[in-house]
Design an enzyme around this catalytic site. Structure first.
Site, PDB file in Angstrom:
ATOM      1  N   ARG A   1      51.753  40.608  37.098  1.00  0.00           N
ATOM      2  CA  ARG A   1      50.504  40.165  37.729  1.00  0.00           C
ATOM      3  C   ARG A   1      49.452  41.239  37.468  1.00  0.00           C
ATOM      4  NH1 ARG A   1      49.369  37.070  43.306  1.00  0.00           N
ATOM      5  NH2 ARG A   1      47.111  36.939  43.124  1.00  0.00           N
TER       6      ARG A   1
ATOM      7  N   LEU B   1      59.046  28.921  20.912  1.00  0.00           N
ATOM      8  CA  LEU B   1      58.629  29.364  22.246  1.00  0.00           C
ATOM      9  C   LEU B   1      58.339  28.173  23.161  1.00  0.00           C
ATOM     10  CD1 LEU B   1      57.378  31.546  24.242  1.00  0.00           C
ATOM     11  CD2 LEU B   1      55.203  31.130  23.056  1.00  0.00           C
TER      12      LEU B   1
ATOM     13  N   ASP C   1      45.422  37.471  36.892  1.00  0.00           N
ATOM     14  CA  ASP C   1      44.500  37.704  38.015  1.00  0.00           C
ATOM     15  C   ASP C   1      43.389  38.685  37.625  1.00  0.00           C
ATOM     16  OD1 ASP C   1      43.486  37.447  40.516  1.00  0.00           O
ATOM     17  OD2 ASP C   1      45.057  38.583  41.537  1.00  0.00           O
ATOM     18  N   GLY C   2      42.226  38.466  38.200  1.00  0.00           N
ATOM     19  CA  GLY C   2      41.126  39.425  38.030  1.00  0.00           C
ATOM     20  C   GLY C   2      39.930  38.898  37.262  1.00  0.00           C
TER      21      GLY C   2
ATOM     22  N   HIS D   1      36.585  33.559  33.565  1.00  0.00           N
ATOM     23  CA  HIS D   1      37.714  32.702  33.159  1.00  0.00           C
ATOM     24  C   HIS D   1      37.715  32.499  31.645  1.00  0.00           C
ATOM     25  CE1 HIS D   1      38.906  32.063  37.229  1.00  0.00           C
ATOM     26  NE2 HIS D   1      37.858  31.345  37.575  1.00  0.00           N
TER      27      HIS D   1
HETATM   28  C1  FPP Z   1      42.741  34.317  38.778  1.00  0.00           C
HETATM   29  O1  FPP Z   1      41.580  35.117  38.719  1.00  0.00           O
HETATM   30  C2  FPP Z   1      42.745  33.362  37.688  1.00  0.00           C
HETATM   31  C3  FPP Z   1      42.647  32.013  37.842  1.00  0.00           C
HETATM   32  C4  FPP Z   1      42.539  31.372  39.152  1.00  0.00           C
HETATM   33  C5  FPP Z   1      42.623  31.114  36.680  1.00  0.00           C
HETATM   34  C6  FPP Z   1      43.237  31.647  35.427  1.00  0.00           C
HETATM   35  C7  FPP Z   1      42.823  30.765  34.319  1.00  0.00           C
HETATM   36  C8  FPP Z   1      42.536  31.139  33.067  1.00  0.00           C
HETATM   37  C9  FPP Z   1      42.723  32.505  32.529  1.00  0.00           C
HETATM   38  C10 FPP Z   1      41.987  30.160  32.094  1.00  0.00           C
HETATM   39  C11 FPP Z   1      42.507  28.758  32.161  1.00  0.00           C
HETATM   40  C12 FPP Z   1      43.733  28.564  31.404  1.00  0.00           C
HETATM   41  C13 FPP Z   1      43.930  27.567  30.533  1.00  0.00           C
HETATM   42  C14 FPP Z   1      45.236  27.351  29.918  1.00  0.00           C
HETATM   43  C15 FPP Z   1      42.842  26.681  30.159  1.00  0.00           C
HETATM   44  P1  FPP Z   1      40.585  35.149  39.957  1.00  0.00           P
HETATM   45  O2  FPP Z   1      39.418  34.267  39.626  1.00  0.00           O
HETATM   46  O3  FPP Z   1      41.301  34.807  41.222  1.00  0.00           O
HETATM   47  O4  FPP Z   1      40.159  36.661  39.934  1.00  0.00           O
HETATM   48  P2  FPP Z   1      39.625  37.507  41.184  1.00  0.00           P
HETATM   49  O5  FPP Z   1      40.794  37.712  42.098  1.00  0.00           O
HETATM   50  O6  FPP Z   1      39.158  38.780  40.545  1.00  0.00           O
HETATM   51  O7  FPP Z   1      38.495  36.718  41.807  1.00  0.00           O
END
Ligand code: FPP
Length: 256
Positions: free
Chosen positions: A202, A145, A34-35, A51
């Site tokens: 998290r 893994l 998250d973040g 991302h």
């Molecule tokens: C949450 O951060 C994260 C996500 C919704 C997506 C996480 C995905 C990745 C790290 C990359 C994709 C992975 C692969 C395997 C291709 P947020 O956007 O909700 O953060 P915020 O709360 O700060 O807005």
């Protein structure tokens, strides 16, 4: 990725700990990454770049998990609710899925990592669906893994699917209703055969499970580091793993 590296430089590289540094390691780690959005905002960038930088953290964490010999890593990459984000953001995540597998699959396969996709794959666009199926098939016989990549994943949907599978078995006479046990359910989850989650991390300071591995986390230890996912380093991970090692786990019993 290169644009971001150029702008912000490589993350500071703290030496990663080796297996002997830990008294006790989890068998299964879950991570809610998250973040990314907040990180992008902090750096005055679009969310897609948040991302993208998140994928950089992910690569390092997967490598270290494998080096430490931890058996299972579950990462929440895209939830059933994430489809509600803007088409631009969903599109960016779909693109990252393609790029992630294109760049990582050879190394992961070489390292004997088995990739499992947790979530219904049929709703993905054809290229993504094909990529996910191919990654699972290519690594199906690997014995190292287990990397559970949760995509279009929701724990309630997973439990509902398990209930449906059990109902079908009962209806077909393959199972008696009074023989249904906790194992009957565990065996019909995407994580069948893997240990429950021992440690759930998290990032970003949010303290919610957000429909992630509800069943598998029944006795998990939780850690909520405040660092945003794109800033999460191997050193932060080691810190979390050391903190896990210091937790007393009683599983509902009493310490002797
Ligand atoms: C949450 O951060 C994260 C996500 C919704 C997506 C996480 C995905 C990745 C790290 C990359 C994709 C992975 C692969 C395997 C291709 P947020 O956007 O909700 O953060 P915020 O709360 O700060 O807005």
């Amino acid at each position: 990725m290169d644009i971001i590296k150029d702008l912000f430089g490589q993350k500071e590289k703290a030496p990663a700990l080796t297996k002997d540094a830990f008294e006790k390691l989890p068998r299964h780690v879950g991570i809610i990454m998250d973040g990314n959005g907040r990180w992008a905002k902090q750096h005055k960038l679009g969310v897609a770049l948040g991302h993208r930088q998140g994928v950089e953290s992910l690569r390092e964490i997967i490598r270290h998990t494998d080096d430490l010999g931890i058996g299972s890593l579950s990462i929440y990459a895209f939830s059933t609710e994430n489809w509600n984000r803007s088409p631009e953001e969903v599109g960016a995540l779909m693109q990252l899925i393609l790029e992630f597998f294109a760049s990582e699959i050879d190394e992961l396969d070489e390292k004997n990592v088995r990739i499992l996709i947790l979530g219904e794959k049929d709703v993905f666009p054809p290229r993504q669906r094909e990529t996910l199926i191919r990654a699972e098939e290519r690594t199906a016989d690997n014995t190292g893994l287990i990397l559970n990549i949760c995509l279009n994943y929701g724990s309630r949907a997973e439990l509902t699917r398990a209930a449906r599978l059990i109902a079908e078995d009962v209806a077909a006479g393959r199972l008696n209703a009074d023989e249904v046990t906790e194992k009957t359910i565990s065996d019909r989850l995407y994580t069948a055969g893997q240990p429950d989650v021992d440690l759930m991390i998290r990032t970003s300071g949010e303290m919610r499970l957000s429909n992630f591995l509800l069943w598998q986390c029944a006795y998990a230890e939780f850690l909520f580091p405040t660092v945003l996912w794109p800033d999460f380093t191997v050193a932060d991970y080691d810190e979390a793993l050391l903190a896990y090692g210091g937790r007393e786990r009683r599983f509902g019993g009493r310490l002797k």
